[in-house]
Scaffold this motif. Structure first.
Motif, PDB file in Angstrom:
ATOM      1  N   ALA A  51      22.640  35.909  52.948  1.00  0.00           N
ATOM      2  CA  ALA A  51      23.755  35.800  53.886  1.00  0.00           C
ATOM      3  C   ALA A  51      25.087  36.199  53.263  1.00  0.00           C
ATOM      4  CB  ALA A  51      23.847  34.361  54.412  1.00  0.00           C
ATOM      5  N   GLN A  52      25.089  36.550  51.990  1.00  0.00           N
ATOM      6  CA  GLN A  52      26.325  36.901  51.303  1.00  0.00           C
ATOM      7  C   GLN A  52      26.684  38.367  51.545  1.00  0.00           C
ATOM      8  OE1 GLN A  52      28.579  35.258  49.500  1.00  0.00           O
ATOM      9  NE2 GLN A  52      27.565  33.266  49.656  1.00  0.00           N
ATOM     10  N   PRO A  53      27.982  38.683  51.611  1.00  0.00           N
ATOM     11  CA  PRO A  53      28.379  40.099  51.622  1.00  0.00           C
ATOM     12  C   PRO A  53      27.837  40.795  50.373  1.00  0.00           C
ATOM     13  CG  PRO A  53      30.279  38.664  52.006  1.00  0.00           C
ATOM     14  CD  PRO A  53      29.152  37.777  51.602  1.00  0.00           C
ATOM     15  N   GLN A  54      27.561  42.081  50.496  1.00  0.00           N
ATOM     16  CA  GLN A  54      26.977  42.783  49.359  1.00  0.00           C
ATOM     17  C   GLN A  54      27.951  42.893  48.196  1.00  0.00           C
ATOM     18  OE1 GLN A  54      24.811  46.370  50.117  1.00  0.00           O
ATOM     19  NE2 GLN A  54      23.884  45.589  51.992  1.00  0.00           N
ATOM     20  N   ARG A  55      29.246  42.884  48.489  1.00  0.00           N
ATOM     21  CA  ARG A  55      30.233  42.930  47.410  1.00  0.00           C
ATOM     22  C   ARG A  55      31.420  42.049  47.769  1.00  0.00           C
ATOM     23  NH1 ARG A  55      32.828  49.070  47.886  1.00  0.00           N
ATOM     24  NH2 ARG A  55      33.966  48.728  49.849  1.00  0.00           N
ATOM     25  N   MET A  56      32.129  41.603  46.761  1.00  0.00           N
ATOM     26  CA  MET A  56      33.348  40.829  46.968  1.00  0.00           C
ATOM     27  C   MET A  56      34.440  41.763  47.453  1.00  0.00           C
ATOM     28  SD  MET A  56      35.479  38.440  44.251  1.00  0.00           S
ATOM     29  CE  MET A  56      34.222  37.143  44.239  1.00  0.00           C
ATOM     30  N   SER A  57      35.061  41.418  48.585  1.00  0.00           N
ATOM     31  CA  SER A  57      36.131  42.266  49.110  1.00  0.00           C
ATOM     32  C   SER A  57      37.361  42.160  48.227  1.00  0.00           C
ATOM     33  CB  SER A  57      36.480  41.861  50.540  1.00  0.00           C
ATOM     34  OG  SER A  57      37.190  40.627  50.540  1.00  0.00           O
ATOM     35  N   LEU A  58      38.245  43.140  48.327  1.00  0.00           N
ATOM     36  CA  LEU A  58      39.475  43.109  47.544  1.00  0.00           C
ATOM     37  C   LEU A  58      40.393  41.986  48.011  1.00  0.00           C
ATOM     38  CD1 LEU A  58      40.213  46.926  47.106  1.00  0.00           C
ATOM     39  CD2 LEU A  58      38.954  45.367  45.606  1.00  0.00           C
ATOM     40  N   ALA A  59      40.321  41.639  49.308  1.00  0.00           N
ATOM     41  CA  ALA A  59      41.110  40.507  49.808  1.00  0.00           C
ATOM     42  C   ALA A  59      40.614  39.203  49.190  1.00  0.00           C
ATOM     43  CB  ALA A  59      41.030  40.443  51.328  1.00  0.00           C
ATOM     44  N   THR A  60      39.291  39.063  49.073  1.00  0.00           N
ATOM     45  CA  THR A  60      38.733  37.873  48.419  1.00  0.00           C
ATOM     46  C   THR A  60      39.114  37.850  46.943  1.00  0.00           C
ATOM     47  OG1 THR A  60      36.896  37.808  49.982  1.00  0.00           O
ATOM     48  CG2 THR A  60      36.605  36.628  47.908  1.00  0.00           C
ATOM     49  N   ALA A  61      39.078  39.014  46.295  1.00  0.00           N
ATOM     50  CA  ALA A  61      39.468  39.091  44.883  1.00  0.00           C
ATOM     51  C   ALA A  61      40.919  38.685  44.693  1.00  0.00           C
ATOM     52  CB  ALA A  61      39.227  40.505  44.359  1.00  0.00           C
ATOM     53  N   ALA A  62      41.787  39.104  45.615  1.00  0.00           N
ATOM     54  CA  ALA A  62      43.195  38.731  45.522  1.00  0.00           C
ATOM     55  C   ALA A  62      43.373  37.224  45.656  1.00  0.00           C
ATOM     56  CB  ALA A  62      43.995  39.464  46.594  1.00  0.00           C
ATOM     57  N   GLN A  63      42.670  36.624  46.615  1.00  0.00           N
ATOM     58  CA  GLN A  63      42.755  35.173  46.789  1.00  0.00           C
ATOM     59  C   GLN A  63      42.175  34.448  45.568  1.00  0.00           C
ATOM     60  OE1 GLN A  63      44.369  33.360  48.688  1.00  0.00           O
ATOM     61  NE2 GLN A  63      43.446  31.327  48.577  1.00  0.00           N
ATOM     62  N   LEU A  64      41.146  34.999  44.999  1.00  0.00           N
ATOM     63  CA  LEU A  64      40.573  34.418  43.794  1.00  0.00           C
ATOM     64  C   LEU A  64      41.599  34.446  42.663  1.00  0.00           C
ATOM     65  CD1 LEU A  64      38.263  33.259  42.160  1.00  0.00           C
ATOM     66  CD2 LEU A  64      37.284  35.566  42.013  1.00  0.00           C
ATOM     67  N   GLY A  65      42.323  35.551  42.547  1.00  0.00           N
ATOM     68  CA  GLY A  65      43.380  35.622  41.547  1.00  0.00           C
ATOM     69  C   GLY A  65      44.426  34.541  41.751  1.00  0.00           C
TER      70      GLY A  65
END
Length: 398
Positions: free
Chosen positions: A47-61
């Motif tokens: 059920a996971q997206p195949q890759r982490m989106s750049l928006a998710t990466a930004a929020q992770l940062g």
């Protein structure tokens, strides 16, 4: 050296996360038969997206920066994990690193990754050089050992691609970006052949891993009895060679951790000792999870009910599952608390203690192996320490 038993100092507070294992890719091009992500109880990867989106990466940062500032951390580790992170391609990996870094201005990020090596190229080494990324390489041994377990989804060998990765990492250009080897133990393989093969490429370290299993899913060689010690016997063949090599050509983390903890160290890798676990997992969609190897136990075992869009990492620190890993002494059963080697083995790796009946308060499914391994390694070290402490006139002639 004294007994290694005894209750450790009480936990005075939560240990902040210093390492973030980030599932930047949720798919893999290999179908390794022992894989804890794709071949075991928890199938949430589907059920996971195949890759982490750049928006998710930004929020992770942002969340990493927030956590670092709150806890006074000058540096953290960001682990590019999966799945296979190199399937994203270097352009996307660069963009992802940029997105994280741009939103984490107050903390230095040290970049690491784990790869199966099949997509390693000179272009990837360009990326490693640009971002100072260090990758660990998953490889179990020579062709016959590799092809027994590490094939692609069509059943084809992955060995030629992995051998190319070993050559690239072992070369002058790739060596600064090689974190070492992760090798899952195969009892059918010759331990000294595996060690000799991997050592020939000059990795900085090798970590020989016990196959992930537990009391309800016993690992190979432990199906009928837990009293035998096939994994300790396998590892000790390597130890007897490695320990006497001077100078030692590389680190074998399992042996180094046992020796360090026996001699009084308080920190080691995750599988050993009683220190608080200081890492957390983030899935491709931003979900915050506990250690991902728990996927071998039961569906949802990693779930904390948290994500980086609605929660900070301190919320994860307060979750019961993370607290159990931080307050590791309290999570142990009585047998482990009374054991003479508990300060070294830490009760065994958390997932490997699981059963439906006893939860995580069992002894490790590898308890007998751990006991023999620790006693033999520490006994060897103790004998050497006693020898070097004797006056030269009392030492036997060589």
């Amino acid at each position: 050296m004294g007994d290694v038993a005894g209750r450790p100092a009480a936990v005075t507070g939560a240990e902040p996360f210093r390492s973030f294992i980030c599932k930047v890719a949720s798919r893999c091009n290999l179908d390794c038969d022992y894989c804890y992500v794709y071949r075991h109880a928890d199938q949430s990867w589907r059920a996971q997206p195949q890759r982490m989106s750049l928006a998710t990466a930004a929020q992770l940062g942002r969340r990493i920066n927030e956590h670092a500032v709150a806890h006074g951390l000058a540096q953290v580790d960001f682990v590019l994990h999966g799945g296979e992170p190199l399937l994203l391609g270097v352009d996307y990996l660069r963009a992802l690193c940029q997105a994280v870094t741009r939103h984490a201005p107050d903390v230095r990020i040290r970049w690491n990754g784990q790869t199966n090596g099949t997509a390693l190229t000179e272009e990837v080494l360009d990326f490693c050089q640009e971002w100072d990324v260090t990758f660990g390489l998953s490889v179990d041994g020579p062709r016959a050992v590799n092809d027994r377990h590490r094939r692609d989804h069509a059943g084809r060998s992955s060995f030629d691609e992995v051998a190319r990765a070993l050559e690239l990492f072992g070369g002058e250009r790739g060596r600064p970006y090689w974190g070492g080897v992760l090798a899952v133990i195969d009892l059918a393989a010759d331990p000294l052949e595996c060690y000799s093969y991997l050592r020939s490429f000059g990795p900085p370290s090798i970590d020989f891993l016990l196959p992930l299993g537990h009391h309800d899913l016993r690992p190979p060689g432990k199906e009928h009895s837990l009293t035998g010690t096939p994994y300790a016997d396998w590892l000790l063949e390597i130890f007897q060679v490695w320990y006497r090599e001077r100078p030692q050509p590389l680190r074998i983390r399992r042996f180094r951790d046992i020796i360090a903890l026996y001699l009084g160290a308080t920190r080691s890798s995750e599988e050993w000792g009683l220190q608080a676990v200081d890492f957390i997992v983030v899935e491709t969609d931003g979900e915050i999870q506990a250690v991902d190897t728990l996927k071998v136990t039961y569906p949802g075992a990693c779930r904390l009910g948290l994500d980086i869009f609605r929660h900070d990492f301190d919320a994860a620190l307060a979750s019961p599952l993370v607290r159990a890993r931080q307050e590791s002494w309290r999570a142990l059963g009585e047998t482990c608390r009374r054991c003479e080697v508990v300060r070294v083995c830490g009760g065994g790796y958390f997932p490997q203690r699981y059963s439906r009946r006893g939860g995580f308060q069992n002894t490790s499914v590898y308890c007998a192996d751990l006991m023999k391994l620790i006693r033999t390694v520490t006994g060897t070290v103790l004998a050497d320490l006693r020898e070097v402490s004797r006056p030269p006139t009392e030492r036997p002639a060589r």
